[in-house]
Every structure is written in C-alpha cells, then in structure tokens.
Design a protein around this motif. Structure first.
Motif, mmCIF file in Angstrom:
data_model
loop_
_atom_site.group_PDB
_atom_site.id
_atom_site.type_symbol
_atom_site.label_atom_id
_atom_site.label_comp_id
_atom_site.label_asym_id
_atom_site.label_seq_id
_atom_site.Cartn_x
_atom_site.Cartn_y
_atom_site.Cartn_z
ATOM 1 N N THR A 1 -3.838 2.008 14.735
ATOM 2 C CA THR A 1 -5.255 2.307 14.552
ATOM 3 C C THR A 1 -5.846 1.326 13.551
ATOM 4 O O THR A 1 -5.254 1.069 12.501
ATOM 5 N N LEU A 2 -7.004 0.772 13.892
ATOM 6 C CA LEU A 2 -7.655 -0.184 13.015
ATOM 7 C C LEU A 2 -8.278 0.534 11.819
ATOM 8 O O LEU A 2 -9.055 1.475 11.977
ATOM 9 N N ALA A 3 -7.929 0.064 10.633
ATOM 10 C CA ALA A 3 -8.469 0.674 9.416
ATOM 11 C C ALA A 3 -9.806 0.056 9.036
ATOM 12 O O ALA A 3 -10.774 0.768 8.766
ATOM 13 N N ASN A 4 -9.854 -1.270 9.015
ATOM 14 C CA ASN A 4 -11.083 -2.000 8.672
ATOM 15 C C ASN A 4 -11.243 -3.173 9.625
ATOM 16 O O ASN A 4 -10.255 -3.721 10.131
ATOM 17 N N VAL A 5 -12.488 -3.573 9.850
ATOM 18 C CA VAL A 5 -12.745 -4.733 10.704
ATOM 19 C C VAL A 5 -13.806 -5.619 10.058
ATOM 20 O O VAL A 5 -14.641 -5.149 9.291
ATOM 21 N N SER A 6 -13.734 -6.904 10.351
ATOM 22 C CA SER A 6 -14.790 -7.845 9.987
ATOM 23 C C SER A 6 -15.133 -8.625 11.253
ATOM 24 O O SER A 6 -14.739 -8.226 12.349
ATOM 25 N N ARG A 7 -15.828 -9.727 11.125
ATOM 26 C CA ARG A 7 -16.276 -10.462 12.316
ATOM 27 C C ARG A 7 -15.103 -10.920 13.181
ATOM 28 O O ARG A 7 -15.098 -10.716 14.396
ATOM 29 N N ASN A 8 -14.109 -11.534 12.572
ATOM 30 C CA ASN A 8 -12.996 -12.046 13.366
ATOM 31 C C ASN A 8 -11.630 -11.697 12.776
ATOM 32 O O ASN A 8 -10.663 -12.428 12.951
ATOM 33 N N SER A 9 -11.557 -10.571 12.074
ATOM 34 C CA SER A 9 -10.271 -10.090 11.584
ATOM 35 C C SER A 9 -10.297 -8.571 11.495
ATOM 36 O O SER A 9 -11.363 -7.952 11.507
ATOM 37 N N PHE A 10 -9.130 -7.997 11.416
ATOM 38 C CA PHE A 10 -9.013 -6.550 11.301
ATOM 39 C C PHE A 10 -7.767 -6.222 10.482
ATOM 40 O O PHE A 10 -6.852 -7.037 10.334
ATOM 41 N N THR A 11 -7.750 -5.007 9.947
ATOM 42 C CA THR A 11 -6.651 -4.562 9.090
ATOM 43 C C THR A 11 -6.032 -3.294 9.667
ATOM 44 O O THR A 11 -6.740 -2.403 10.138
ATOM 45 N N VAL A 12 -4.702 -3.243 9.635
ATOM 46 C CA VAL A 12 -3.975 -2.047 10.041
ATOM 47 C C VAL A 12 -3.061 -1.623 8.904
ATOM 48 O O VAL A 12 -2.652 -2.439 8.068
ATOM 49 N N SER A 13 -2.751 -0.344 8.873
ATOM 50 C CA SER A 13 -1.858 0.190 7.856
ATOM 51 C C SER A 13 -0.472 0.393 8.460
ATOM 52 O O SER A 13 -0.331 1.034 9.499
ATOM 53 N N LEU A 14 0.535 -0.169 7.800
ATOM 54 C CA LEU A 14 1.912 -0.021 8.255
ATOM 55 C C LEU A 14 2.615 0.988 7.362
ATOM 56 O O LEU A 14 2.887 0.717 6.189
ATOM 57 N N ILE A 15 2.885 2.154 7.909
ATOM 58 C CA ILE A 15 3.540 3.205 7.144
ATOM 59 C C ILE A 15 5.064 3.028 7.221
ATOM 60 O O ILE A 15 5.565 2.251 8.059
ATOM 61 N N PRO A 16 5.830 3.704 6.378
ATOM 62 C CA PRO A 16 7.286 3.533 6.385
ATOM 63 C C PRO A 16 7.922 3.746 7.755
ATOM 64 O O PRO A 16 8.859 3.027 8.125
ATOM 65 N N GLU A 17 7.443 4.723 8.538
ATOM 66 C CA GLU A 17 8.000 4.980 9.863
ATOM 67 C C GLU A 17 7.824 3.764 10.771
ATOM 68 O O GLU A 17 8.744 3.374 11.505
ATOM 69 N N ASN B 1 0.850 -1.183 0.000
ATOM 70 C CA ASN B 1 0.000 0.000 0.000
ATOM 71 C C ASN B 1 0.887 1.234 0.000
ATOM 72 O O ASN B 1 1.434 1.610 1.026
ATOM 73 N N LYS B 2 1.064 1.841 -1.185
ATOM 74 C CA LYS B 2 1.984 2.978 -1.332
ATOM 75 C C LYS B 2 3.373 2.530 -0.873
ATOM 76 O O LYS B 2 3.949 1.633 -1.463
ATOM 77 N N ASP B 3 3.917 3.146 0.176
ATOM 78 C CA ASP B 3 5.256 2.780 0.637
ATOM 79 C C ASP B 3 5.227 1.788 1.798
ATOM 80 O O ASP B 3 6.271 1.497 2.392
ATOM 81 N N GLY B 4 4.039 1.290 2.128
ATOM 82 C CA GLY B 4 3.923 0.385 3.251
ATOM 83 C C GLY B 4 3.091 -0.836 2.922
ATOM 84 O O GLY B 4 3.093 -1.326 1.798
ATOM 85 N N TYR B 5 2.353 -1.310 3.927
ATOM 86 C CA TYR B 5 1.531 -2.505 3.765
ATOM 87 C C TYR B 5 0.216 -2.343 4.507
ATOM 88 O O TYR B 5 0.126 -1.616 5.496
ATOM 89 N N LEU B 6 -0.795 -3.052 4.016
ATOM 90 C CA LEU B 6 -2.009 -3.286 4.779
ATOM 91 C C LEU B 6 -1.895 -4.695 5.331
ATOM 92 O O LEU B 6 -1.735 -5.657 4.572
ATOM 93 N N LEU B 7 -1.936 -4.813 6.637
ATOM 94 C CA LEU B 7 -1.764 -6.100 7.300
ATOM 95 C C LEU B 7 -3.093 -6.535 7.894
ATOM 96 O O LEU B 7 -3.695 -5.796 8.675
ATOM 97 N N GLU B 8 -3.560 -7.722 7.513
ATOM 98 C CA GLU B 8 -4.813 -8.243 8.062
ATOM 99 C C GLU B 8 -4.506 -9.364 9.045
ATOM 100 O O GLU B 8 -3.753 -10.291 8.742
ATOM 101 N N ILE B 9 -5.109 -9.266 10.218
ATOM 102 C CA ILE B 9 -4.886 -10.209 11.319
ATOM 103 C C ILE B 9 -6.206 -10.873 11.679
ATOM 104 O O ILE B 9 -7.219 -10.192 11.854
ATOM 105 N N SER B 10 -6.198 -12.184 11.811
ATOM 106 C CA SER B 10 -7.393 -12.898 12.268
ATOM 107 C C SER B 10 -7.217 -13.296 13.728
ATOM 108 O O SER B 10 -6.100 -13.569 14.183
ATOM 109 N N VAL B 11 -8.325 -13.330 14.469
ATOM 110 C CA VAL B 11 -8.333 -13.758 15.866
ATOM 111 C C VAL B 11 -9.513 -14.699 16.059
ATOM 112 O O VAL B 11 -10.414 -14.772 15.226
ATOM 113 N N ASP B 12 -9.513 -15.417 17.163
ATOM 114 C CA ASP B 12 -10.619 -16.323 17.458
ATOM 115 C C ASP B 12 -11.927 -15.550 17.577
ATOM 116 O O ASP B 12 -11.944 -14.388 17.996
ATOM 117 N N ASP B 13 -13.021 -16.217 17.252
ATOM 118 C CA ASP B 13 -14.328 -15.568 17.204
ATOM 119 C C ASP B 13 -14.746 -14.981 18.548
ATOM 120 O O ASP B 13 -15.513 -14.034 18.603
#
Length: 214
Positions: free
Chosen positions: A146-162, A114-126
């Motif tokens: 900070t959480l960018a997006n969420v679903s039932r049992n996963s969420f996405t964070v943005s990892l910037i270059p810093e 994602n641009k100069d970084g990554y979008l990382l999606e993490i799953s957790v138990d329900d």
C-alpha cells in the motif's frame, strides 16, 4: 493472475543466454510442491512459464526484451527472488490483483529506518505520474503493498518486519532497480478517461470558423 503475497524466496542459480532468448534457473522448494510444465510462477513480479523442473529447481524461458524491461536483466547468480504461484479460484485474495506484467523499473532513492522496518521511496519516469495514488495498491518485485505517500514521480511504501522476513525487499540498496506493476484497475480507468477527454474536445477550430464564414 497473482495476489502479491510471496510464498517463497528462491535463489537464482544461473541465466543462460541463447540469442534473443534467456533461460532462468531458480532454486526453490515450496512452489515446486504441485508444479507442472506450463505453470505460471511470478518471479520478482514477472510472470514466467515453467519449462522444466527438478527436485529443487525450475527453469523458465523469457525473451531478452522481457528481461530488459524488468529488473531481472541485472540479476546475478545468488540473487534472491520473490516467488508466487498463480492464484486458484478458491484462494483468498490476500493482496490485490497482479498480472505479472511489469510496467516499469523503478529506482530506490531513499531507505529510511522506521520502527522495526523501513520507509522505501521509489522513483519512476514522469510518464507514470497518473498511475499511482496515496493509499492505493502497487506491486514491487511481485509484492503487494500500500502506498503511504506520493509525489509527482515517486512514492513511498512501508516495509514491516513480516515483509522484510518473507520477501527480498529488505536487500534493496539506494540506486537499485525494482520491478513495478501498477494497479490494473487504475490503468483501465486512466485509459477510459483518455478516450473521454478526446471525445469531449471541441470540434470548433480555425478550419470550422473559415468554413462557416467567420
């Protein structure tokens, strides 16, 4: 208490296992500048107590159950570790309140450039589905994000270059485990509503109806 602002990336020298106790040896520099025995250092988000230290390392003991409930259990010599000293009353709270108490080990299920970084999606138990919200705060390997997006049992964070430059999150691959600490304020709110829901349940059941002739 910690803020989730990583001060230094240390290196795991070794882990010694003695029965139910493990001793972790961490090569570091910055966090040793004013270290004392008994100080707390968040190590990949796990609050550990310094039991000894030298010019370029510190050791900390942990019970095997602590290691098994965190991703520290899967580390090997040479693994990179996010390190943060406990916050002082006069420090700025740059991230959010973290206790260093890992709630669960999440799993990396996607890593998207994602641009100069990554979008990382993490799953957790329900069972943890009520513990995170979009735009809320979360601790991942001790990093406040900070959480960018969420679903039932996963969420996405943005990892910037810093973040990639100052933490070990950029080293994660698909399937890797990651220490997750949910926002403590959210956990208190969830606990409150658990009791509220219990107290508001109707007292009218079949036994009540029979007792009063229905």
């Amino acid at each position: 208490m910690f803020t989730g602002i990583v001060e230094e990336i240390g290196t795991l020298r070794k882990i010694e296992k003695r029965g139910d106790r493990l001793t972790i040896y961490v090569d570091s520099k910055l966090v040793l500048e004013d270290v004392k025995l008994g100080d707390s250092i968040a190590t990949n988000g796990v609050c550990l107590t310094v039991t000894s230290f030298g010019a370029d390392f510190f050791t900390a003991d942990m019970m095997r159950v602590t290691a098994e409930k965190s991703a520290l259990n899967s580390l090997v010599s040479g693994s990179k570790l996010n390190l943060e000293r406990a916050v002082r009353p006069m420090d700025r709270l740059g991230g959010h309140i973290l206790q260093g108490h890992v709630d669960t080990v999440g799993k990396v299920i996607s890593k998207t450039p994602n641009k100069d970084g990554y979008l990382l999606e993490i799953s957790v138990d329900d069972e943890f589905k009520t513990q995170f919200v979009a735009q809320g705060s979360i601790g991942l390997n001790g990093v406040s994000l900070t959480l960018a997006n969420v679903s039932r049992n996963s969420f996405t964070v943005s990892l910037i270059p810093e973040t990639l430059a100052r933490t070990n999150l950029g080293n994660l691959d698909l399937g890797d485990g990651i220490n997750v600490e949910f926002d403590v304020l959210g956990k208190y709110i969830n606990r409150y509503f658990e009791f509220e829901n219990e107290s508001s349940k109707s007292k009218i059941d079949m036994e009540f109806l029979r007792k009063y002739g229905f």
